[in-house]
Design an enzyme around this catalytic site. Sequence first.
Site, PDB file in Angstrom:
ATOM      1  N   TYR A   1       0.000   1.118   6.829  1.00 17.18           N
ATOM      2  CA  TYR A   1       0.987   0.302   5.908  1.00 17.18           C
ATOM      3  C   TYR A   1       0.175  -0.936   5.537  1.00 17.18           C
ATOM      4  CZ  TYR A   1       4.850   3.393   7.140  1.00 17.18           C
ATOM      5  OH  TYR A   1       5.555   4.118   7.645  1.00 17.18           O
TER       6      TYR A   1
ATOM      7  N   SER B   1       6.379  10.288   5.493  1.00 16.28           N
ATOM      8  CA  SER B   1       5.392  10.992   4.500  1.00 16.28           C
ATOM      9  C   SER B   1       6.103  12.345   3.905  1.00 16.28           C
ATOM     10  CB  SER B   1       4.386  11.563   5.655  1.00 16.28           C
ATOM     11  OG  SER B   1       3.841  10.508   6.295  1.00 16.28           O
TER      12      SER B   1
ATOM     13  N   ASP C   1       7.891  13.118  10.595  1.00 13.45           N
ATOM     14  CA  ASP C   1       7.548  11.828   9.814  1.00 13.45           C
ATOM     15  C   ASP C   1       8.253  11.946   8.477  1.00 13.45           C
ATOM     16  OD1 ASP C   1       6.676   9.820   8.496  1.00 13.45           O
ATOM     17  OD2 ASP C   1       4.575   9.804   8.888  1.00 13.45           O
TER      18      ASP C   1
ATOM     19  N   GLN D   1       3.581  13.504  13.761  1.00 16.63           N
ATOM     20  CA  GLN D   1       3.431  13.830  12.219  1.00 16.63           C
ATOM     21  C   GLN D   1       4.542  14.966  11.699  1.00 16.63           C
ATOM     22  OE1 GLN D   1      -0.559  15.376  12.186  1.00 16.63           O
ATOM     23  NE2 GLN D   1      -1.494  13.212  12.003  1.00 16.63           N
TER      24      GLN D   1
ATOM     25  N   ARG E   1       2.984   5.990  13.729  1.00 17.77           N
ATOM     26  CA  ARG E   1       2.176   6.978  13.045  1.00 17.77           C
ATOM     27  C   ARG E   1       0.927   7.296  14.094  1.00 17.77           C
ATOM     28  NH1 ARG E   1       1.858   6.898   7.385  1.00 17.77           N
ATOM     29  NH2 ARG E   1       3.879   6.968   6.583  1.00 17.77           N
TER      30      ARG E   1
END
Length: 379
Positions: free
Chosen positions: A228, A133, A130, A127, A122
Amino acid sequence: MRLAVLKERAAFETRVAATAETVKKLVALGLTVAVESGAGVLSAVSDAEYQAAGAEIAPDPAAALAGAGIVFAVQAPEPAELALVPAGALLVCIAGAFGNPELVPTLARAGIDCVAMEMLPRITRAQAMDVLSSQANLAGYRAVVESATAFERGFPMMMTAAGTVPPARVFVIGAGVAGLQAIATARRLGAIVSATDVRPAAKDEIKSLGASFVGVEDEETAAQRGAYAKEMSEAFRQKQAALMATTVAKNDIVICTALVMGRKAPVIVTAPMVESMKAGSVVIDLAADAGGNCALTQPGASIVTPNGVRVLGWRNWPGRIPVAASSLYARNLLTFLTTFWDKDAKAPKLPEADDIIKGTLLTRGGAVVHPQFLPPQAA
């Protein structure tokens, strides 16, 4: 270099690893793209659209994989297809290696280099690739849409000449990407929303979306860090269970999203909690693939309890919105490949020192390289 896109064969899987949009961009990199016939049907991408984007349509997995240097898939291919992947090829997928202990050694023996996209660190530069996500965002949205369909009293407050329909009360367990999207969607539909999470940072995020925070706040939650949640102590679980029992009973809809990376999902909603809910209430379990947050969840099924509560434990929640899920997933994979694309060699270059590669590369050159999957003597 040839890149193969396989048709998914796992149960409940409706997504595809490339779309016509991403195929065009892959071809522009200098790749020959082979798509197995029918790979995009469940995501509304026809063979003709792939062809128009520059792909070759292969009649079966063997034809698609023949000579492939890169393989794109959603889930790790089934054993029959995996056996057809050429040695030295790079497989990019959601590997699910924690739930399949034989996969990583099998990949190593076959000489397949595998990138597990679900293990991306992360960090800011990761991003746009990802996959967790992008897929969780859609799962959170879909959870609310399906709960609204299953709930037979209506979501928003509705005032009519015949009387008033009260707003639904929605409780979201877990405020990660899926949970936050569920909160936002339920709020847009007019529900009264509350949510819980063990991470202190989630409290402000929950409130920023107009929901109320419910949670145990102590030294253990204060120590939670990162995207997490970490597994909690038995003492914390007992305090949480007492709070959950009173909260669940007050709500019409409970949406469960709590996951612990690499472990079975924690059971948070017990059978007595479900029994305390009103008839017609709904429990949505987004953690069903990992065993479920609700004790009554039957993964892959919708059940109605003796007291009239519907528990939806569908597998692969992002796959229930396959067109959008495939579009985002395909872009995630394209971003990964272009990030590590060597324009001169027209091939991917995966530097071992890169944080993204260190986090995601399971096997390389016939060996297991990820520290979490090394055999005991090599760890």
